[in-house]
Design a protein around this motif. Structure first.
Motif, PDB file in Angstrom:
ATOM      1  N   ILE A 114       6.030  18.265   1.494  1.00 25.17           N
ATOM      2  CA  ILE A 114       6.226  17.114   2.381  1.00 25.17           C
ATOM      3  C   ILE A 114       6.846  15.974   1.566  1.00 25.17           C
ATOM      4  O   ILE A 114       6.394  15.698   0.451  1.00 25.17           O
ATOM      5  N   PRO A 115       7.883  15.317   2.073  1.00 28.14           N
ATOM      6  CA  PRO A 115       8.487  14.200   1.334  1.00 28.14           C
ATOM      7  C   PRO A 115       7.445  13.166   0.928  1.00 28.14           C
ATOM      8  O   PRO A 115       6.601  12.759   1.735  1.00 28.14           O
ATOM      9  N   SER A 116       7.507  12.737  -0.336  1.00 30.19           N
ATOM     10  CA  SER A 116       6.497  11.831  -0.882  1.00 30.19           C
ATOM     11  C   SER A 116       6.403  10.527  -0.114  1.00 30.19           C
ATOM     12  O   SER A 116       5.313   9.991   0.094  1.00 30.19           O
ATOM     13  N   ILE A 117       7.547  10.013   0.313  1.00 29.55           N
ATOM     14  CA  ILE A 117       7.542   8.725   0.999  1.00 29.55           C
ATOM     15  C   ILE A 117       6.819   8.829   2.342  1.00 29.55           C
ATOM     16  O   ILE A 117       6.180   7.857   2.796  1.00 29.55           O
ATOM     17  N   LEU A 118       6.872  10.011   2.990  1.00 29.99           N
ATOM     18  CA  LEU A 118       6.157  10.193   4.257  1.00 29.99           C
ATOM     19  C   LEU A 118       4.652  10.213   4.029  1.00 29.99           C
ATOM     20  O   LEU A 118       3.882   9.682   4.841  1.00 29.99           O
ATOM     21  N   ILE A 119       4.220  10.820   2.939  1.00 28.11           N
ATOM     22  CA  ILE A 119       2.795  10.823   2.616  1.00 28.11           C
ATOM     23  C   ILE A 119       2.335   9.404   2.323  1.00 28.11           C
ATOM     24  O   ILE A 119       1.262   8.976   2.770  1.00 28.11           O
ATOM     25  N   SER A 120       3.149   8.656   1.581  1.00 29.70           N
ATOM     26  CA  SER A 120       2.812   7.266   1.293  1.00 29.70           C
ATOM     27  C   SER A 120       2.689   6.458   2.576  1.00 29.70           C
ATOM     28  O   SER A 120       1.740   5.685   2.759  1.00 29.70           O
ATOM     29  N   THR A 138      -7.723   2.627  -3.863  1.00 27.39           N
ATOM     30  CA  THR A 138      -8.272   3.381  -2.730  1.00 27.39           C
ATOM     31  C   THR A 138      -7.168   4.207  -2.070  1.00 27.39           C
ATOM     32  O   THR A 138      -7.108   5.428  -2.258  1.00 27.39           O
ATOM     33  N   SER A 139      -6.298   3.556  -1.324  1.00 27.15           N
ATOM     34  CA  SER A 139      -5.221   4.288  -0.660  1.00 27.15           C
ATOM     35  C   SER A 139      -4.228   4.852  -1.673  1.00 27.15           C
ATOM     36  O   SER A 139      -3.736   5.983  -1.510  1.00 27.15           O
ATOM     37  N   GLY A 140      -3.923   4.090  -2.713  1.00 27.28           N
ATOM     38  CA  GLY A 140      -3.034   4.602  -3.754  1.00 27.28           C
ATOM     39  C   GLY A 140      -3.638   5.796  -4.463  1.00 27.28           C
ATOM     40  O   GLY A 140      -2.955   6.775  -4.769  1.00 27.28           O
ATOM     41  N   PHE A 141      -4.924   5.717  -4.710  1.00 22.52           N
ATOM     42  CA  PHE A 141      -5.652   6.816  -5.343  1.00 22.52           C
ATOM     43  C   PHE A 141      -5.603   8.072  -4.476  1.00 22.52           C
ATOM     44  O   PHE A 141      -5.316   9.172  -4.948  1.00 22.52           O
ATOM     45  N   GLY A 142      -5.845   7.909  -3.174  1.00 23.40           N
ATOM     46  CA  GLY A 142      -5.813   9.051  -2.266  1.00 23.40           C
ATOM     47  C   GLY A 142      -4.423   9.660  -2.153  1.00 23.40           C
ATOM     48  O   GLY A 142      -4.274  10.889  -2.121  1.00 23.40           O
ATOM     49  N   PHE A 202      -2.981  13.166 -15.196  1.00 17.74           N
ATOM     50  CA  PHE A 202      -2.717  11.824 -15.712  1.00 17.74           C
ATOM     51  C   PHE A 202      -1.233  11.487 -15.681  1.00 17.74           C
ATOM     52  O   PHE A 202      -0.845  10.405 -15.213  1.00 17.74           O
ATOM     53  N   THR A 203      -0.389  12.382 -16.197  1.00 19.17           N
ATOM     54  CA  THR A 203       1.037  12.063 -16.290  1.00 19.17           C
ATOM     55  C   THR A 203       1.693  11.965 -14.911  1.00 19.17           C
ATOM     56  O   THR A 203       2.555  11.105 -14.696  1.00 19.17           O
ATOM     57  N   LEU A 204       1.294  12.838 -13.974  1.00 16.70           N
ATOM     58  CA  LEU A 204       1.869  12.754 -12.628  1.00 16.70           C
ATOM     59  C   LEU A 204       1.470  11.452 -11.942  1.00 16.70           C
ATOM     60  O   LEU A 204       2.248  10.869 -11.182  1.00 16.70           O
ATOM     61  N   SER A 205       0.247  10.992 -12.200  1.00 17.08           N
ATOM     62  CA  SER A 205      -0.205   9.731 -11.610  1.00 17.08           C
ATOM     63  C   SER A 205       0.450   8.533 -12.285  1.00 17.08           C
ATOM     64  O   SER A 205       0.860   7.583 -11.621  1.00 17.08           O
ATOM     65  N   TYR A 206       0.548   8.574 -13.598  1.00 10.89           N
ATOM     66  CA  TYR A 206       1.019   7.436 -14.371  1.00 10.89           C
ATOM     67  C   TYR A 206       2.439   7.004 -13.987  1.00 10.89           C
ATOM     68  O   TYR A 206       2.739   5.811 -13.955  1.00 10.89           O
ATOM     69  N   ASP A 207       3.302   7.982 -13.677  1.00 12.23           N
ATOM     70  CA  ASP A 207       4.686   7.624 -13.360  1.00 12.23           C
ATOM     71  C   ASP A 207       5.044   7.825 -11.894  1.00 12.23           C
ATOM     72  O   ASP A 207       6.219   7.840 -11.536  1.00 12.23           O
ATOM     73  N   GLU A 208       4.033   7.995 -11.033  1.00 12.06           N
ATOM     74  CA  GLU A 208       4.303   8.233  -9.613  1.00 12.06           C
ATOM     75  C   GLU A 208       4.772   6.952  -8.920  1.00 12.06           C
ATOM     76  O   GLU A 208       4.142   5.899  -9.031  1.00 12.06           O
ATOM     77  N   PHE A 209       5.873   7.054  -8.210  1.00 17.22           N
ATOM     78  CA  PHE A 209       6.449   5.889  -7.534  1.00 17.22           C
ATOM     79  C   PHE A 209       6.363   6.008  -6.016  1.00 17.22           C
ATOM     80  O   PHE A 209       5.789   5.150  -5.347  1.00 17.22           O
ATOM     81  N   ALA A 210       6.928   7.088  -5.460  1.00 16.97           N
ATOM     82  CA  ALA A 210       7.087   7.185  -4.003  1.00 16.97           C
ATOM     83  C   ALA A 210       5.757   7.165  -3.278  1.00 16.97           C
ATOM     84  O   ALA A 210       5.596   6.468  -2.260  1.00 16.97           O
ATOM     85  N   ARG A 211       4.764   7.925  -3.771  1.00 16.17           N
ATOM     86  CA  ARG A 211       3.475   8.001  -3.068  1.00 16.17           C
ATOM     87  C   ARG A 211       2.637   6.745  -3.257  1.00 16.17           C
ATOM     88  O   ARG A 211       1.611   6.596  -2.606  1.00 16.17           O
ATOM     89  N   TYR A 227      10.371  -1.174 -11.041  1.00 17.52           N
ATOM     90  CA  TYR A 227      11.361  -1.170  -9.972  1.00 17.52           C
ATOM     91  C   TYR A 227      11.610  -2.590  -9.460  1.00 17.52           C
ATOM     92  O   TYR A 227      12.757  -2.976  -9.212  1.00 17.52           O
ATOM     93  N   GLY A 228      10.527  -3.361  -9.302  1.00 16.08           N
ATOM     94  CA  GLY A 228      10.691  -4.739  -8.850  1.00 16.08           C
ATOM     95  C   GLY A 228      11.444  -5.592  -9.855  1.00 16.08           C
ATOM     96  O   GLY A 228      12.241  -6.460  -9.477  1.00 16.08           O
TER      97      GLY A 228
END
Length: 279
Positions: A114-120, A138-142, A202-211, A227-228
């Protein structure tokens, strides 16, 4: 010694080009981060210095670099621990068939396609419509768990698929309880794989952007902060930040690899000692 064939050198050149394509942007950022005080964002470089690294540790007019770094670090550790625990529990559960196991397995895998942005977007809407606070913890963690858990579970499925159950049977024959069997037999054997799951988490979470984009709330994680900053900061301080975060990621990977190496050596030593004891 026979000379190398032409195909060997062609494949070697292709692999070298692939590595250059893969790591070239990171190397370029690392080089540009050492620009002189009057340097810009492009070549040619105007001097060589550590000015932008020093500037990175001073108060920035835009953004909260170190606050976002601490949030990413905490979030990465939360995701890592949760991924390890749930992956082990899921791996143990799927060792035996149960009603709906096939459907549950495919639902887990679906989260990867599923596209990451849709999950986000979905997680963010779920929290906001439920009256819950949209927050990185909370929501970011999930949202990030939908990315890390499938990887962790797939690793555990592969590990337990090759696991020799005779070790557990021997432990039970010696009077061990189910919990003692898991704690003193199963977990030590699968420890190197758990280190791999921890590294993935850890690494997937540390650099995750879209979700994290629509689930972090008012406080950015480090990828969102970078990004900002790209829309406001026009100095090599961005490159210095990118270089430091890359070095930090490599250090984390090296630490996990060292732990895995030490774990394997300890296991091999224990096996040798046990063999000598039997002799």
């Amino acid at each position: 010694m026979e000379p190398r064939s032409r195909s060997f050198w062609l494949l070697t050149a292709f692999f070298a080009l692939f590595l250059l394509f893969l790591y070239g942007p990171t190397i370029t950022i690392g080089i540009l981060s050492f620009q002189g005080e009057g340097g810009g964002l492009t070549f040619p470089m105007r001097g060589v210095s550590l000015y932008w690294f020093r500037d990175l540790f001073e108060e920035q007019a835009v953004g909260d670099i170190w606050g976002s770094f601490s949030r990413s670090l905490i979030l990465g550790l939360m995701v890592m621990v949760t991924t390890i625990v749930v992956s082990v529990m899921g791996g143990l559960a799927f060792r035996k068939r149960f009603a709906g196991s096939a459907v549950l397995f495919y639902l887990i895998i679906t989260a990867l396609v599923i596209p990451s942005i849709l999950i986000s977007l979905g997680v963010g809407l779920l929290f906001s419509q439920s009256g819950l606070t949209v927050h990185w913890s909370t929501s970011g963690f999930g949202a990030q768990l939908t990315w890390t858990l499938p990887f962790g579970l797939l690793i555990m499925f592969a590990v337990f698929n090759r696991f020799d159950k005779s070790y557990e049977e021997a432990a039970r024959d010696l009077g061990a309880t189910p919990w003692q069997t898991i704690r003193h037999v199963v977990l030590p054997i699968i420890a190197p794989s758990l280190i791999g799951v921890a590294l993935f988490g850890f690494t997937l979470s540390y650099d995750e952007f879209a979700r994290t984009l629509l689930t972090a709330g008012s406080y950015n994680t480090l990828p969102l902060e970078i990004y900002g900053m790209t829309t406001n900061v026009t100095s090599p301080v961005l490159y210095a930040l990118g270089t430091l975060t890359t070095v930090f990621s490599l250090i984390i990977i090296a630490v996990f690899l060292c732990i895995a190496l030490l774990s394997n050596r300890r296991k091999a030593k224990a096996a040798n000692d046990a063999g000598k004891g039997m002799i």
